[in-house]
Write a protein that holds these residues in place. Structure first.
Motif, mmCIF file in Angstrom:
data_model
loop_
_atom_site.group_PDB
_atom_site.id
_atom_site.type_symbol
_atom_site.label_atom_id
_atom_site.label_comp_id
_atom_site.label_asym_id
_atom_site.label_seq_id
_atom_site.Cartn_x
_atom_site.Cartn_y
_atom_site.Cartn_z
ATOM 1 N N LEU A 99 -0.547 -1.360 -3.748
ATOM 2 C CA LEU A 99 -0.154 0.048 -3.834
ATOM 3 C C LEU A 99 -1.051 0.815 -4.806
ATOM 4 N N SER A 117 8.179 -1.300 1.560
ATOM 5 C CA SER A 117 7.021 -2.033 2.071
ATOM 6 C C SER A 117 6.236 -1.173 3.063
ATOM 7 N N ILE A 171 4.021 1.224 1.176
ATOM 8 C CA ILE A 171 2.808 0.553 0.699
ATOM 9 C C ILE A 171 1.813 0.394 1.839
ATOM 10 N N PHE A 191 2.149 -6.799 -3.952
ATOM 11 C CA PHE A 191 2.376 -5.483 -3.358
ATOM 12 C C PHE A 191 2.127 -4.355 -4.361
ATOM 13 N N THR A 192 2.405 -4.590 -5.619
ATOM 14 C CA THR A 192 2.126 -3.584 -6.645
ATOM 15 C C THR A 192 0.630 -3.349 -6.771
#
Length: 273
Positions: free
Chosen positions: A248, A188, A191, A244-245
């Motif tokens: 990123l 995390s 990211i 989160f993907t």
């Protein structure tokens, strides 16, 4: 001494200042917890020592600037706030701010009005508890590393350093970090490093990075506590992974695009000269 060696030397000094300040303060708390039954997380004296340790990167950035001729010592404020914030910059920051809000509503499914209100109330308090780290990470470390390595390796290195810098917090009971595994926290943090670096590149404003980092900590803290009825646990699900993907990938694409555009402009100037 060539530029790369000089940059590495300055990076080493900055990290020495940062880790010394932070790990010394946090070690005092850990020793107090383990051997003297004092300085427990949440106690006033413990908070003071904890905050001073958390300010390690910010304090180091100030010290670093005072002893390096490349910086304008007349204006630390200018270093923090950068150029004038125009409508475009506010729009970029606003999108980031809304994205975090979406993360809370959609991914962590926290929708109670009182919880959302607490985010805004707590934000000023969270700034010294994480946000001011950006004075060091984005203000000093990231730009210096990019003089030695390319964009992508430098971001990965900052992310790893950021994670290692937090390691003592897993030895303190009650910290937010102790609520989930270090590997997950490191991921995390990686990211966050990508998104914060991209935000800085497009805004040239450390203060907005400070606010964005604090906002991230604020949101994750809410997800850890309120999202689990007070339990120190992160409720992970497929929505969290998707959010989160996307962050990123978006940050990576935007960061690469910025550096590519900058390289083209520099090459064009060289060609014209």
């Amino acid at each position: 001494m060539n530029q790369k060696k000089q940059s590495l030397k300055l990076i080493g000094l900055f990290l020495l200042y940062t880790f010394s300040i932070t790990w010394l303060c946090w070690s005092i708390i850990i020793i107090g917890n383990r051997y003297f039954n004092v300085l427990w997380y949440g106690e006033p004296l413990s908070w003071i020592i904890y905050i001073i340790g958390g300010l390690g990167p910010a304090i180091s950035s100030y010290i670093y600037r005072q002893f390096n001729e490349e910086f304008d010592k007349r204006s630390f404020v200018k270093f923090v706030f950068g150029k004038k914030i125009n409508l475009r910059i506010w729009l970029i920051f606003g999108l980031y701010f809304i994205w975090r809000f979406f993360m809370i509503l959609f991914a962590f499914e926290i929708k109670r009005p009182i919880s959302i209100l607490s985010l805004l109330i707590n934000l000023p308090l969270i700034i010294p508890l994480g946000g001011l780290e950006e004075l060091g990470w984005r203000g000093i470390l990231q730009p210096k590393l990019e003089k030695v390595f390319n964009y992508l390796p430098s971001v990965l290195i900052v992310g790893v350093i950021w994670g290692i810098w937090h390691l003592p917090l897993w030895l303190m009971k009650g910290t937010v970090q102790s609520g989930f595994p270090f590997v997950l926290y490191l991921l995390s943090g990686m990211i966050l490093t990508f998104s914060s670096t991209t935000l800085y590149k497009y805004t040239k404003n450390i203060f907005l990075c400070v606010l964005s980092h604090a906002w991230f900590n604020d949101c994750i803290g809410l997800a850890l506590y309120t999202g689990n009825n007070g339990a120190l646990q992160l409720n992970l699900n497929w929505k969290v992974s998707v959010v989160f993907t996307i962050e990123l990938i978006s940050s990576l694409i935007l960061g690469i695009a910025y550096n590519r555009t900058k390289s083209i402009k520099i090459n064009n100037k060289i060609g014209l000269s």
